[in-house]
Design a protein around this motif. Sequence first.
Motif, PDB file in Angstrom:
ATOM      1  N   HIS A 132       0.845  -1.189   0.000  1.00 45.90           N
ATOM      2  CA  HIS A 132       0.000   0.000   0.000  1.00 45.90           C
ATOM      3  C   HIS A 132       0.881   1.239   0.000  1.00 45.90           C
ATOM      4  O   HIS A 132       2.043   1.196   0.429  1.00 45.90           O
ATOM      5  CB  HIS A 132      -0.931   0.009   1.209  1.00 45.90           C
ATOM      6  N   GLN A 133       0.306   2.334  -0.433  1.00 45.06           N
ATOM      7  CA  GLN A 133       1.065   3.578  -0.517  1.00 45.06           C
ATOM      8  C   GLN A 133       1.429   4.101   0.862  1.00 45.06           C
ATOM      9  O   GLN A 133       2.577   4.460   1.103  1.00 45.06           O
ATOM     10  CB  GLN A 133       0.275   4.641  -1.285  1.00 45.06           C
ATOM     11  N   TYR A 141       5.889   4.851  -4.048  1.00 49.08           N
ATOM     12  CA  TYR A 141       4.977   3.705  -4.065  1.00 49.08           C
ATOM     13  C   TYR A 141       5.027   2.956  -5.386  1.00 49.08           C
ATOM     14  O   TYR A 141       5.113   1.720  -5.422  1.00 49.08           O
ATOM     15  CB  TYR A 141       3.560   4.188  -3.769  1.00 49.08           C
ATOM     16  N   SER A 167      -5.616  -0.416  -5.981  1.00 47.72           N
ATOM     17  CA  SER A 167      -6.022  -0.963  -4.686  1.00 47.72           C
ATOM     18  C   SER A 167      -5.069  -0.566  -3.567  1.00 47.72           C
ATOM     19  O   SER A 167      -5.450  -0.587  -2.392  1.00 47.72           O
ATOM     20  CB  SER A 167      -6.109  -2.488  -4.761  1.00 47.72           C
ATOM     21  N   GLY A 168      -3.843  -0.186  -3.901  1.00 47.92           N
ATOM     22  CA  GLY A 168      -2.884   0.206  -2.873  1.00 47.92           C
ATOM     23  C   GLY A 168      -2.796   1.687  -2.617  1.00 47.92           C
ATOM     24  O   GLY A 168      -2.050   2.117  -1.732  1.00 47.92           O
ATOM     25  N   ARG A 170      -3.795   5.540  -1.389  1.00 52.90           N
ATOM     26  CA  ARG A 170      -4.495   6.095  -0.234  1.00 52.90           C
ATOM     27  C   ARG A 170      -5.949   6.365  -0.598  1.00 52.90           C
ATOM     28  O   ARG A 170      -6.267   6.699  -1.739  1.00 52.90           O
ATOM     29  CB  ARG A 170      -3.816   7.387   0.241  1.00 52.90           C
ATOM     30  N   GLN A 174      -7.554   7.417  -4.120  1.00 55.90           N
ATOM     31  CA  GLN A 174      -8.280   6.356  -4.812  1.00 55.90           C
ATOM     32  C   GLN A 174      -9.697   6.796  -5.182  1.00 55.90           C
ATOM     33  O   GLN A 174     -10.184   6.499  -6.274  1.00 55.90           O
ATOM     34  CB  GLN A 174      -8.326   5.118  -3.921  1.00 55.90           C
TER      35      GLN A 174
END
Length: 294
Positions: A132-133, A141, A167-168, A170, A174
Amino acid sequence: MEYGSQEEDDWRIQNFEARHHHHQHQQPKKTMPFIKLPSFNGDNDPNIYLGWETKVEQMFNVYEVKEDQKIELASLEFEDYVMRWWHQLVMEIGLNKRLTMVSWNDFKLCMRAQFVPPHYRNELLLKLQRLHQGPRSMDEYFKDLEVTLIKINMHESEESKIVRFVSGLRREIQNVVELYEYTSLKKLVHLAVKVESQLLRKTSFKHTHNDGFYNSSWKDKNKFHNQDIPSNSSKESTPQTSKENSSPSRTKSPTKTSNKKCFKYLGFGHITTNCPNKRTMMVKGVIVVSDHSD
């Protein structure tokens, strides 16, 4: 001669070396490109080998090295343990104990099997699944995602990479990115970077004005307001002071100790018999007390 005995192995090695020497005489000499590749000594850290592999592939692409020359050029840079291990591997291939490596991909699979343990790949897969970020920038990222995919040697489709990347992100980024259409991972990353920059500008603007301009203006306003309106303590003290100053000549009321009064001379603090206004004289041995009058 028994099958699998030491004599048979020695005979196979001698036969292989003779055939290899004869094969070299029959073929014309290859013209190998002059490239100085980085060396590799078989370090236990998988990241070191993967970094070496990536650097070598990059140099092969730059110098346009032919496929049948890559294995020989790379193996020339082996040192210490890797050099001995590779020599033994070539001997086993000559003795038909191992499959022949005919391509650079075969070489990489063989090297990874030896210098990249299975648990390392499992750890990378878990990292990729949980990637994830977080507090990192968009550039950090995305680079982490790309490097992890390269290390695993996972060739995902463009759509799979897009889904994994989104999906990763924030949540605030997103939510905005999902409102737009994108056809490639490159365009998606560019869009995410723009969204991140806008959010950072808004946050910076909000903090600057809330903490700087508005708070200072409010404090200055209250400061001037407090200077114009006197406090309650000053209000209370001012009348008392004025009252005290306005009547400095007012006679103080008699205290409890001065309740006695001389009714003859109208003095306070004593009675008539103890009045200090009486004059005492001695006449011919006789004490005469007379009243004093001014």
